[in-house]
Enzyme design. Structure first.
Site, PDB file in Angstrom:
ATOM      1  N   HIS A  35      23.124  -2.183  13.922  1.00  0.00           N
ATOM      2  CA  HIS A  35      22.168  -1.934  13.346  1.00  0.00           C
ATOM      3  C   HIS A  35      21.624  -2.408  13.125  1.00  0.00           C
ATOM      4  O   HIS A  35      21.464  -2.950  12.450  1.00  0.00           O
ATOM      5  CB  HIS A  35      21.746  -0.347  12.790  1.00  0.00           C
ATOM      6  CG  HIS A  35      20.403   0.318  11.949  1.00  0.00           C
ATOM      7  ND1 HIS A  35      20.878   1.863  12.645  1.00  0.00           N
ATOM      8  CD2 HIS A  35      19.427  -0.367  12.275  1.00  0.00           C
ATOM      9  CE1 HIS A  35      19.547   1.735  12.137  1.00  0.00           C
ATOM     10  NE2 HIS A  35      18.447   0.735  12.269  1.00  0.00           N
TER      11      HIS A  35
ATOM     12  N   HIS B 241      16.668  -4.352  14.864  1.00  0.00           N
ATOM     13  CA  HIS B 241      15.601  -3.586  16.137  1.00  0.00           C
ATOM     14  C   HIS B 241      15.104  -5.181  16.231  1.00  0.00           C
ATOM     15  O   HIS B 241      15.171  -6.215  15.496  1.00  0.00           O
ATOM     16  CB  HIS B 241      15.025  -3.342  15.153  1.00  0.00           C
ATOM     17  CG  HIS B 241      15.064  -1.877  13.871  1.00  0.00           C
ATOM     18  ND1 HIS B 241      14.824  -0.835  14.641  1.00  0.00           N
ATOM     19  CD2 HIS B 241      15.603  -1.726  13.207  1.00  0.00           C
ATOM     20  CE1 HIS B 241      15.006   0.391  13.546  1.00  0.00           C
ATOM     21  NE2 HIS B 241      15.634  -0.666  13.571  1.00  0.00           N
TER      22      HIS B 241
ATOM     23  N   GLN C 288      10.909   6.641  18.437  1.00  0.00           N
ATOM     24  CA  GLN C 288      10.068   6.281  16.540  1.00  0.00           C
ATOM     25  C   GLN C 288       9.036   7.613  16.314  1.00  0.00           C
ATOM     26  O   GLN C 288       9.650   7.510  15.253  1.00  0.00           O
ATOM     27  CB  GLN C 288       9.117   4.630  16.992  1.00  0.00           C
ATOM     28  CG  GLN C 288       8.841   4.696  15.830  1.00  0.00           C
ATOM     29  CD  GLN C 288       9.862   4.030  14.142  1.00  0.00           C
ATOM     30  OE1 GLN C 288      10.285   3.312  14.321  1.00  0.00           O
ATOM     31  NE2 GLN C 288       9.960   5.096  13.282  1.00  0.00           N
TER      32      GLN C 288
ATOM     33  N   GLU D 275      17.530  10.465   7.418  1.00  0.00           N
ATOM     34  CA  GLU D 275      16.984   9.041   6.259  1.00  0.00           C
ATOM     35  C   GLU D 275      15.725   9.281   4.693  1.00  0.00           C
ATOM     36  O   GLU D 275      14.808   9.027   5.342  1.00  0.00           O
ATOM     37  CB  GLU D 275      16.545   8.020   6.999  1.00  0.00           C
ATOM     38  CG  GLU D 275      15.792   6.514   7.018  1.00  0.00           C
ATOM     39  CD  GLU D 275      15.711   5.830   7.068  1.00  0.00           C
ATOM     40  OE1 GLU D 275      15.851   5.779   8.615  1.00  0.00           O
ATOM     41  OE2 GLU D 275      15.396   4.457   7.324  1.00  0.00           O
TER      42      GLU D 275
ATOM     43  N   ASP E  51      20.393  -4.098   9.251  1.00  0.00           N
ATOM     44  CA  ASP E  51      19.468  -3.292  10.225  1.00  0.00           C
ATOM     45  C   ASP E  51      17.944  -4.113  10.061  1.00  0.00           C
ATOM     46  O   ASP E  51      17.570  -5.526  10.977  1.00  0.00           O
ATOM     47  CB  ASP E  51      19.133  -2.557   8.891  1.00  0.00           C
ATOM     48  CG  ASP E  51      18.074  -1.047   9.394  1.00  0.00           C
ATOM     49  OD1 ASP E  51      16.950  -1.963  10.981  1.00  0.00           O
ATOM     50  OD2 ASP E  51      17.712   0.211   8.915  1.00  0.00           O
TER      51      ASP E  51
HETATM   52 ZN   LIG Z   1      16.561   0.452  11.518  1.00  0.00          ZN
END
Ligand SMILES: [Zn+2]
Length: 420
Positions: free
Chosen positions: A57, A59, A152, A213, A309
């Site tokens: 995970h 980005h 998103q 989350e 992340d």
């Molecule tokens: Zn993330």
């Protein structure tokens, strides 16, 4: 016999004996304590040999954007989202490509040769997605990149994202995502999960949902995802990131969800660095730790992964691509510091990651497997997690991609005297 390449004096995790690895045609053909020779020889100096780490995970579109004109003053998720909305409007193909390539280099230096990256598909032009797809092709000989088409702003609350998810799959995205806890209502959250599964089932994609989350015991989308994975028989291809709300569930409800997740055979990815930074912000003292129930999921034999992340984004200002920082933090927050638990934490970035990534038959330091090997300049797991060094060698199909010399302090006699 002379091998093409020999890596000398390596050890496996938690084993004391040293051995040598003989490589021919990019494959491991011998592992022995006997002396062997190669046309090329690399000295590992007793370092630990592992298969490459799997980062499940990250980005690559937002990566390396914090600082300069993008400063999150409060450090909160809300300010991060606001800042990102502004920055997102300025994204160009070249901008994404340049930052993503820098980030990939950081990941490789730290032993990651399998990475799953979320790319926001809210942009009608899909600029970032196209850049990352081209980067994936350019680097395919050194690193495996999987791309998550990530809506998103949701799927139901931002309906155009549904078509963009499909377009992203056509362009080459490997996984489709949803963010059910960000949809306007519980019902819309469930619908977004259903849409995501429908697309993945139709196109044979992975499902990778960012779920729950939030520090809210009422955020209960993980059970919906597990139930769909069971009914569609898609568990092996389904991953859930975060699941922080599970920390707030009652123990009896958490036990039910964990058994459902196990039955569904889905993977749960925890991101301890950003989770503990972003969660607990609404708590007074004592503040929540922010992570899902890593320890209990692991004890129930759920496939759990740890991921870094964000790396230097408006949401998380730190990070250099070193996934061992995330494992170190996870071991603390999840109380996974016991003798065997420390090894299991490393499994969460190796073999558990390989399962979720879908690596079938060549992963692991074994004769017959591809010579995809990382060497860390440490003696054991405690050393690895305490020092968190870059890899001494990162090897793909028998070829060294990058080597990093361990740092060595130079003590000067005079300064030693002044210290005493
Ligand atoms: Zn993330």
């Amino acid at each position: 016999m002379v091998y093409e390449t020999v890596i000398k004096n390596v050890r496996l995790l938690e084993q004391s004996s040293l051995f040598h690895i003989g490589i021919i045609n990019g494959k491991i053909v011998r592992m022995t304590e006997d002396i062997i020779h190669g046309e090329i020889e690399w000295e590992a100096g007793g370092g630990i040999a592992l298969p490459p780490f799997v980062e499940m995970h990250t980005h690559l579109d937002t990566v390396l954007t914090s600082g300069k004109d993008l400063k999150n003053l409060s450090g909160t998720l809300m300010e991060g989202i606001e800042l990102w909305q502004e920055r997102k409007a300025k994204l160009t193909y070249e901008d994404v490509l340049e930052r993503a390539e820098k980030a990939i280099k950081l990941l490789i230096q730290h032993g990651i040769l399998y990475v799953r990256a979320a790319v926001d598909i809210s942009d009608p032009e899909l600029t970032a997605l196209k850049a990352i797809i081209s980067l994936r092709a350019k680097l395919q000989h050194i690193i495996d990149i999987q791309i998550i088409a990530f809506p998103q702003e949701g799927i139901i609350s931002s309906p155009k994202n549904k078509d963009r998810l499909v377009e992203a799959v056509h362009l080459g995205a490997d996984a489709v995502s949803a963010v059910p806890h960000l949809e306007h209502t519980r019902e819309n959250g469930i619908k977004s999960i259903q849409e995501c599964f429908t697309i993945a089932e139709h196109y044979g994609s992975f499902v990778h949902i960012f779920s729950d989350e939030v520090d809210d015991e009422h955020s209960r989308f993980l059970e919906v995802i597990a139930d769909l994975a069971i009914s569609k028989g898609m568990g092996e291809r389904v991953t859930v990131s975060h699941a922080n709300a599970m920390a707030y569930y009652s123990d009896s409800y958490a036990a039910k969800v964990i058994s459902l997740v196990k039955k569904a055979d889905i993977t749960v990815v925890s991101c301890p660095l950003i989770n503990c930074t972003m969660q607990g912000r609404f708590d007074s003292y004592p503040k929540g730790r922010g992570i899902t129930r890593i320890k209990e999921l692991n004890e129930a034999n759920v496939n759990v992964c740890i991921a870094h992340d964000d790396i230097q984004t408006p949401f998380y200002p730190f990070g250099n691509g070193n996934i061992l920082q995330a494992v170190h933090m996870g071991a603390h927050l999840a109380h996974m510091s016991g003798e065997t638990e420390r090894v299991e934490m490393v499994n969460m970035i190796t073999k558990n990651g390989a399962k979720a990534f879908g690596i079938k038959d060549h992963y692991g330091i074994e004769v017959g497997n591809r010579a995809n090997i990382i060497i860390l300049p440490v003696d054991n797991v405690v050393d690895m997690l305490s020092k968190q060094p870059a890899c001494r060698y990162v090897i793909r199909d028998g070829q060294i991609i990058v080597e990093t010399k361990p740092s060595e302090p130079t003590w000067h006699k005079d300064s030693l005297i002044s210290l005493t």
